[in-house]
Design a protein around this motif. Structure first.
Motif, PDB file in Angstrom:
ATOM      1  N   LEU A   1       0.788  -1.237   0.000  1.00  0.00           N
ATOM      2  CA  LEU A   1       0.000   0.000   0.000  1.00  0.00           C
ATOM      3  C   LEU A   1       0.823   1.292   0.000  1.00  0.00           C
ATOM      4  N   PRO A   2       2.041   1.334   0.587  1.00  0.00           N
ATOM      5  CA  PRO A   2       2.825   2.571   0.474  1.00  0.00           C
ATOM      6  C   PRO A   2       3.137   2.980  -0.962  1.00  0.00           C
ATOM      7  N   ALA A   3       3.055   2.026  -1.905  1.00  0.00           N
ATOM      8  CA  ALA A   3       3.250   2.374  -3.318  1.00  0.00           C
ATOM      9  C   ALA A   3       2.212   3.396  -3.763  1.00  0.00           C
ATOM     10  N   LEU A   4       0.995   3.308  -3.212  1.00  0.00           N
ATOM     11  CA  LEU A   4      -0.058   4.270  -3.560  1.00  0.00           C
ATOM     12  C   LEU A   4       0.299   5.666  -3.056  1.00  0.00           C
ATOM     13  N   PHE A   5       0.932   5.740  -1.887  1.00  0.00           N
ATOM     14  CA  PHE A   5       1.375   7.032  -1.348  1.00  0.00           C
ATOM     15  C   PHE A   5       2.488   7.618  -2.228  1.00  0.00           C
ATOM     16  N   LEU A   6       3.401   6.753  -2.686  1.00  0.00           N
ATOM     17  CA  LEU A   6       4.498   7.214  -3.538  1.00  0.00           C
ATOM     18  C   LEU A   6       3.968   7.753  -4.862  1.00  0.00           C
ATOM     19  N   TRP A   7       3.014   7.046  -5.459  1.00  0.00           N
ATOM     20  CA  TRP A   7       2.416   7.515  -6.716  1.00  0.00           C
ATOM     21  C   TRP A   7       1.645   8.815  -6.519  1.00  0.00           C
TER      22      TRP A   7
ATOM     23  N   PRO B   1      11.235  -0.756   1.265  1.00  0.00           N
ATOM     24  CA  PRO B   1      11.857  -1.489   0.166  1.00  0.00           C
ATOM     25  C   PRO B   1      10.918  -2.421  -0.590  1.00  0.00           C
ATOM     26  N   GLN B   2      10.044  -3.124   0.132  1.00  0.00           N
ATOM     27  CA  GLN B   2       9.144  -4.056  -0.550  1.00  0.00           C
ATOM     28  C   GLN B   2       8.121  -3.310  -1.401  1.00  0.00           C
ATOM     29  N   ALA B   3       7.528  -2.254  -0.843  1.00  0.00           N
ATOM     30  CA  ALA B   3       6.532  -1.487  -1.595  1.00  0.00           C
ATOM     31  C   ALA B   3       7.159  -0.818  -2.810  1.00  0.00           C
ATOM     32  N   THR B   4       8.397  -0.345  -2.679  1.00  0.00           N
ATOM     33  CA  THR B   4       9.096   0.261  -3.815  1.00  0.00           C
ATOM     34  C   THR B   4       9.315  -0.759  -4.915  1.00  0.00           C
ATOM     35  N   LEU B   5       9.659  -2.002  -4.535  1.00  0.00           N
ATOM     36  CA  LEU B   5       9.829  -3.074  -5.514  1.00  0.00           C
ATOM     37  C   LEU B   5       8.511  -3.373  -6.221  1.00  0.00           C
ATOM     38  N   MET B   6       7.413  -3.447  -5.453  1.00  0.00           N
ATOM     39  CA  MET B   6       6.102  -3.724  -6.061  1.00  0.00           C
ATOM     40  C   MET B   6       5.722  -2.607  -7.044  1.00  0.00           C
ATOM     41  N   LYS B   7       6.001  -1.387  -6.670  1.00  0.00           N
ATOM     42  CA  LYS B   7       5.724  -0.244  -7.542  1.00  0.00           C
ATOM     43  C   LYS B   7       6.494  -0.373  -8.854  1.00  0.00           C
ATOM     44  N   MET B   8       7.759  -0.752  -8.766  1.00  0.00           N
ATOM     45  CA  MET B   8       8.591  -0.902  -9.959  1.00  0.00           C
ATOM     46  C   MET B   8       8.091  -2.032 -10.852  1.00  0.00           C
TER      47      MET B   8
ATOM     48  N   ALA C   1       4.266 -12.387  -7.857  1.00  0.00           N
ATOM     49  CA  ALA C   1       3.600 -13.219  -8.857  1.00  0.00           C
ATOM     50  C   ALA C   1       2.191 -12.696  -9.149  1.00  0.00           C
ATOM     51  N   THR C   2       1.485 -12.287  -8.097  1.00  0.00           N
ATOM     52  CA  THR C   2       0.140 -11.724  -8.275  1.00  0.00           C
ATOM     53  C   THR C   2       0.180 -10.457  -9.113  1.00  0.00           C
ATOM     54  N   LEU C   3       1.110  -9.566  -8.783  1.00  0.00           N
ATOM     55  CA  LEU C   3       1.197  -8.292  -9.498  1.00  0.00           C
ATOM     56  C   LEU C   3       1.542  -8.488 -10.972  1.00  0.00           C
ATOM     57  N   LEU C   4       2.388  -9.476 -11.249  1.00  0.00           N
ATOM     58  CA  LEU C   4       2.744  -9.749 -12.641  1.00  0.00           C
ATOM     59  C   LEU C   4       1.499 -10.127 -13.448  1.00  0.00           C
ATOM     60  N   VAL C   5       0.736 -11.068 -12.923  1.00  0.00           N
ATOM     61  CA  VAL C   5      -0.458 -11.534 -13.636  1.00  0.00           C
ATOM     62  C   VAL C   5      -1.546 -10.461 -13.638  1.00  0.00           C
ATOM     63  N   ALA C   6      -1.772  -9.815 -12.490  1.00  0.00           N
ATOM     64  CA  ALA C   6      -2.822  -8.799 -12.393  1.00  0.00           C
ATOM     65  C   ALA C   6      -2.541  -7.627 -13.334  1.00  0.00           C
ATOM     66  N   SER C   7      -1.294  -7.176 -13.364  1.00  0.00           N
ATOM     67  CA  SER C   7      -0.943  -6.052 -14.236  1.00  0.00           C
ATOM     68  C   SER C   7      -1.131  -6.421 -15.701  1.00  0.00           C
ATOM     69  N   LEU C   8      -0.720  -7.638 -16.060  1.00  0.00           N
ATOM     70  CA  LEU C   8      -0.901  -8.095 -17.445  1.00  0.00           C
ATOM     71  C   LEU C   8      -2.381  -8.183 -17.808  1.00  0.00           C
ATOM     72  N   ALA C   9      -3.174  -8.751 -16.881  1.00  0.00           N
ATOM     73  CA  ALA C   9      -4.609  -8.909 -17.153  1.00  0.00           C
ATOM     74  C   ALA C   9      -5.299  -7.559 -17.278  1.00  0.00           C
ATOM     75  N   LEU C  10      -4.987  -6.630 -16.387  1.00  0.00           N
ATOM     76  CA  LEU C  10      -5.596  -5.301 -16.453  1.00  0.00           C
ATOM     77  C   LEU C  10      -5.181  -4.574 -17.727  1.00  0.00           C
ATOM     78  N   LYS C  11      -3.923  -4.740 -18.093  1.00  0.00           N
ATOM     79  CA  LYS C  11      -3.430  -4.097 -19.324  1.00  0.00           C
ATOM     80  C   LYS C  11      -4.141  -4.663 -20.548  1.00  0.00           C
TER      81      LYS C  11
ATOM     82  N   ALA D   1      -5.137   0.034  -9.470  1.00  0.00           N
ATOM     83  CA  ALA D   1      -5.927  -1.186  -9.293  1.00  0.00           C
ATOM     84  C   ALA D   1      -5.030  -2.396  -9.068  1.00  0.00           C
ATOM     85  N   ALA D   2      -3.908  -2.472  -9.806  1.00  0.00           N
ATOM     86  CA  ALA D   2      -2.991  -3.604  -9.658  1.00  0.00           C
ATOM     87  C   ALA D   2      -2.421  -3.663  -8.249  1.00  0.00           C
ATOM     88  N   ILE D   3      -2.002  -2.513  -7.716  1.00  0.00           N
ATOM     89  CA  ILE D   3      -1.454  -2.485  -6.350  1.00  0.00           C
ATOM     90  C   ILE D   3      -2.530  -2.823  -5.330  1.00  0.00           C
ATOM     91  N   ALA D   4      -3.759  -2.334  -5.544  1.00  0.00           N
ATOM     92  CA  ALA D   4      -4.848  -2.641  -4.610  1.00  0.00           C
ATOM     93  C   ALA D   4      -5.128  -4.146  -4.592  1.00  0.00           C
TER      94      ALA D   4
END
Length: 644
Positions: free
Chosen positions: A97-103, A483-490, A390-400, A412-415
């Motif tokens: 969730l901190p990725a949402l704050f960074l964005w 660090p983890q949220a920054t990685l998820m954001k990337m 793994a979730t973010l990879l598939v979710a981002s691809l599916a949403l895209k 939406a992907a981060i949520a």
């Protein structure tokens, strides 16, 4: 399987004791909030959290038995069940969730509201519990003796030792005291580093070291040499095969997420830079594939569990013994549907119907995988971030693919990832707590209700904690690098921007397939590949001690020696967990000079003995300290208890 049939809990099913009481609920809620806040800060600082089950159990014994003068091991277990939920909610929330704050700062928009953070946290936590409940009989009961659940077993041993007293209690609390002192000296006073690391210049790309901590030694002993060796083998593949190959053949290549060539990256950050930028993706692919393989292999067992649950759909639980009662399957189904609809319909949650559908599929999948993983390596070493990747990879691809890109798609992907991450973390914590309850003879249904209460309380608190920390220091700063949220954001940005290293993910997938074909247990091997080798080294040392004990002793002597080791290892895990939480709380106590209590403690001994600040001297002292700790484990294993 036979062991589960013959197993007798500490409190028999026919015996009734105080369990779900007002005192246990209030104390559990307080601990859930405190541990959740402390772990949120700790995770945002260093990217990891500390399991709270055993610390909560020890605190509960102190309050309920000593202060309130009440005697009920099941009541103490209820406190740790509720209290440990806060740590898991915090872990799931801070990794994403901190990725949402960074964005929000980058895009110049409003950060997610406190209500949004709390609702997402509660829905993820509640779903994690509901998804795990139907798996209890399959993973906790039918695989008793197969899945060790080291922290769950350790927590039960601590509670039983406190109840019985005598020689067993002495062994557990000796381990607890030694580990607490060790952890405080290492991470509180900074007398020596808790992680020893050496680069290997002659073998570029590789490095070796260990997190020389009591809990990892104890987990390794409880798991045994075989499981520890599988983890270690995965680490060897990553640090001594894949990383040198990347440095050798990719020297002049710039590969996302790094923005410099591999040779420049290695020159600046050494082997850790290679691991964090590349092996994590390979490991994430391997863990995701291993999870799918494990789920497929477990489907018959899971299917039988669901079939038995559905059979009792219209039947009451009056004919079921106390220690075999779970939440009604009807409640689970209805509550799950309501929560999924809430994900879709609540305006503050940026997830559409398609996203809600993904939450159901990935949520149940990773709840199953997480529950099995913690059975092998414990909650503290559960690679929740790997499952989230793994979730973010598939979710981002599916949403895209559905045209949901840009700010809306990434949010939406981060949520979605946030909900799944919390589901995985809570499912692992729930399974660990239910294992403790199974050993002690608790009522599973009451524990499951306790988990829901803990999730609700900590979800209300975590939103305020995230806002407080962001306003105090801001995410992405040196004080709160997240660090983890920054990685998820990337990762999300990489998928949406078409620059993600899919080849690395694919390599991990096929490594898992090869390992499964060979016949090596794929889940512990891939976890070892994903995690730094520094975690598996002390575990294999602990496993080696147990192996030596089993080789040296026979019959009743062997049984007593192994039991002594399990009791002492349980104390090691408990002692480190207690001080880890304590140091995390100290770290957020502010002082007028802008420092905090944690920094003051950390600065005390180096100022007194400057020579210890030297890295080489510190490493040598650390290795010697860990050797002494290992020797203490051996000594307690070999000790003969004359008292009963």
């Amino acid at each position: 399987m036979n062991e589960s049939k013959d197993f007798k809990p500490f409190v028999p099913a026919e015996k009734s004791m105080p369990e779900f009481t007002v005192a246990s609920i209030i104390l559990g809620i307080l601990l859930a909030v405190v541990f959740g806040a402390a772990n949120a800060y700790l995770g945002l600082r260093v990217g990891m959290t500390v399991s709270a089950s055993i610390p909560a159990a020890v605190i509960s014994m102190g309050v309920i038995r000593v202060i309130l003068k009440k005697e009920s091991i099941l009541e103490n277990n209820m406190v740790q069940t509720i209290g440990s939920a806060g740590e898991s909610v915090a872990a799931g929330a801070i990794f994403t969730l901190p990725a949402l704050f960074l964005w929000a700062k980058e895009w110049g928009v409003k950060a997610p509201s406190l209500i949004e953070v709390s609702i997402v946290s509660f829905i993820g936590g509640a779903l994690g519990i509901l998804f795990m409940v139907p798996l209890r009989k399959a993973l906790i009961v039918q695989e008793h003796g197969t899945l060790p659940y080291p922290e769950g077993k350790a927590c039960a041993e601590v509670l039983v030792a406190g109840e019985k007293g005598g020689a067993k209690a002495s062994t557990v609390f000796s381990g607890l005291g030694i580990a607490a002192a060790y952890k405080f000296i290492a991470d509180g006073l900074k007398a020596f580093p808790s992680e020893v690391h050496y680069e290997i210049p002659a073998y570029k790309g590789s490095g070796f070291g260990a997190d020389i901590l009591p809990a990892l030694l104890g987990v390794g002993y409880i798991c045994g040499l075989k499981i520890s060796s599988y983890l270690f083998a995965g680490g060897i593949l990553g640090w001594f095969v894949l990383m040198p190959l990347i440095v050798l053949f990719g020297a002049n290549i710039t590969l996302f997420p790094a923005d410099v060539t591999v040779s420049e990256l290695y020159a600046k950050g050494g082997s850790f830079a290679i691991w964090s930028n590349y092996i994590k993706y390979i490991g994430a692919g391997a863990v995701a594939c291993a999870g799918i393989i494990s789920l497929i292999k477990s489907l018959p067992l899971i299917g039988r569990t669901f079939r038995d649950a559905i059979k009792g759909f219209g039947k009451g639980e009056k004919t079921t013994e106390r220690t075999n009662q779970d939440l009604d399957i009807r409640f689970i189904l209805v509550a799950t549907v309501i929560l999924i609809l809430a994900i879709w319909l609540v305006p503050v949650i940026p997830i559409n119907l398609f996203g809600a559908f993904m939450v159901v599929i990935f949520g149940f999948f990773f709840a199953t995988v997480s529950s099995r993983m913690v059975g092998l390596v414990g909650s503290s070493n559960n690679p929740v971030s790997g499952m989230t990747i793994a979730t973010l990879l598939v979710a981002s691809l599916a949403l895209k693919a559905t045209g949901m890109v840009g700010q809306a798609g990434m949010t939406a992907a981060i949520a979605i990832g946030g909900v799944i991450c919390i589901i995985a973390a809570i499912a692992g914590d729930t399974s660990q707590d239910l294992k403790t309850g199974y050993i002690l003879g608790s009522t599973p249904k009451k524990q499951q209700i306790g988990e829901l209460i803990g999730v609700f309380a900590s979800s209300l608190a975590i939103g305020g904690v995230l806002y407080l920390l962001d306003s105090a220091w801001g995410y992405g700063t040196s004080e709160l690098p997240a660090p983890q949220a920054t990685l998820m954001k990337m990762i999300v940005e990489g998928v949406m921007g078409d620059n993600l290293p899919w080849t690395l993910v694919g390599i991990g997938v096929f490594i898992a397939i090869i390992v499964e074909i060979i016949g090596i247990p794929v889940l512990p091997f891939t976890i070892g590949l994903y995690l730094p080798i520094h975690l598996s080294v002390p575990m294999v040392v602990g496993g080696g001690v147990r192996w030596l004990i089993e080789k040296r002793k026979k019959g009743e002597e062997q049984k007593q020696a192994v039991e002594n080791g399990v009791l002492y290892s349980s104390g090691l895990i408990a002692g480190e967990g207690l001080v880890g939480i304590l140091l995390a709380i100290f770290a957020v106590i502010p002082f007028s000079n802008g420092s905090n209590l944690g920094n003051m403690i950390a600065s005390f001994l180096p100022n007194l003995l400057p020579i210890l600040c030297n890295a080489n001297v510190g490493n040598i002292i650390g290795i010697l300290a860990f050797a002494l700790l290992t020797l203490s484990l051996w000594k307690f294993c070999m000790r003969r208890d004359k008292r009963k």
